[in-house]
Design a protein around this motif. Structure first.
Motif, PDB file in Angstrom:
ATOM      1  N   GLN A 203      17.789  -5.283  -8.128  1.00  0.00           N
ATOM      2  CA  GLN A 203      18.163  -5.426  -6.734  1.00  0.00           C
ATOM      3  C   GLN A 203      17.094  -6.245  -6.033  1.00  0.00           C
ATOM      4  N   GLU A 204      17.528  -6.984  -5.034  1.00  0.00           N
ATOM      5  CA  GLU A 204      16.603  -7.787  -4.255  1.00  0.00           C
ATOM      6  C   GLU A 204      15.771  -6.863  -3.380  1.00  0.00           C
ATOM      7  N   GLU A 205      14.472  -7.104  -3.343  1.00  0.00           N
ATOM      8  CA  GLU A 205      13.588  -6.289  -2.516  1.00  0.00           C
ATOM      9  C   GLU A 205      12.769  -7.224  -1.633  1.00  0.00           C
ATOM     10  N   THR A 206      12.783  -6.956  -0.337  1.00  0.00           N
ATOM     11  CA  THR A 206      12.023  -7.773   0.598  1.00  0.00           C
ATOM     12  C   THR A 206      10.773  -7.012   1.007  1.00  0.00           C
TER      13      THR A 206
ATOM     14  N   VAL B  40      10.464 -12.103  -1.095  1.00  0.00           N
ATOM     15  CA  VAL B  40      11.660 -11.518  -1.707  1.00  0.00           C
ATOM     16  C   VAL B  40      11.472 -11.543  -3.218  1.00  0.00           C
ATOM     17  N   SER B  41      11.684 -10.386  -3.841  1.00  0.00           N
ATOM     18  CA  SER B  41      11.558 -10.329  -5.298  1.00  0.00           C
ATOM     19  C   SER B  41      12.666  -9.445  -5.863  1.00  0.00           C
ATOM     20  N   MET B  42      12.866  -9.578  -7.158  1.00  0.00           N
ATOM     21  CA  MET B  42      13.877  -8.754  -7.826  1.00  0.00           C
ATOM     22  C   MET B  42      13.171  -7.542  -8.424  1.00  0.00           C
TER      23      MET B  42
END
Length: 178
Positions: free
Chosen positions: A43-46, A55-57
């Motif tokens: 999931q994308e995590e900001t 922003v990273s996965m």
């Protein structure tokens, strides 16, 4: 036989390697008809750090990979013997086949990671003539110049004011000319 989704346990931090190795093994061992998709639920995590947005996965289930496959002795062997794989979840011991995820679990999981779009069979071909059925170009005729299956869109050249004009349309906005 029907394909099901199975959870594969990996060494922690080896998820990407397992996905890559498994996909390579599927190709080299000719298992494309038994092992279909291998995904790492992410999931994308900001994160905001020092006033900067990053922003990273992020892995939803570290140490696990999902595989859509038909379990046979061969496909089971290929997955179990992929470097970094420690086994299947739902498999009790060496000789027992794993338990697949239930359909509602798969739907929920794929929706959560943004992969819930149903695979659409593309019935269009390049250079094919189509009629636009919806949107501002409805009732126009055009020729398909590009097909994007991921976005489910077509680039259609429509004749507008005596000139060919490229227009991007969704699959649902056009129909084949019969």
């Amino acid at each position: 036989m029907e394909a099901n989704w199975y959870v594969i346990h990996t060494y922690s931090g080896y998820e990407n390697k397992v996905k890559m190795n498994l996909e390579k093994r599927v190709e080299t061992m000719g298992m494309e008809d038994k092992i279909f998709r291998v995904i790492i639920p992410e999931q994308e995590e900001t994160e905001i750090k020092d006033g900067k947005k990053k922003v990273s996965m992020k892995k939803s289930f570290p140490g696990y990979v999902l595989a859509e496959m038909i379990i046979t002795d061969d496909s089971w062997y290929v997955v179990r013997n992929t470097p970094g794989v420690t086994g299947f979840v739902g498999s009790s011991g060496q000789g027992t086949k794993p338990t697949p995820l239930l359909p509602h679990e798969v739907d929920e999981l794929l929706k959560k990671i943004g992969m819930d779009k149903k695979v659409v069979k593309v019935d269009f071909e390049l250079k094919e003539n189509v009629k636009v059925t919806a949107g501002p170009f409805a009732d126009s005729m055009g020729t398909i110049e590009h097909i994007d299956t991921d976005k489910q869109t077509l680039k259609v050249h429509v004749n507008m004011f005596g000139r060919e004009t490229p227009v991007e349309l969704e699959f649902s906005q056009v129909e084949k000319l019969t």
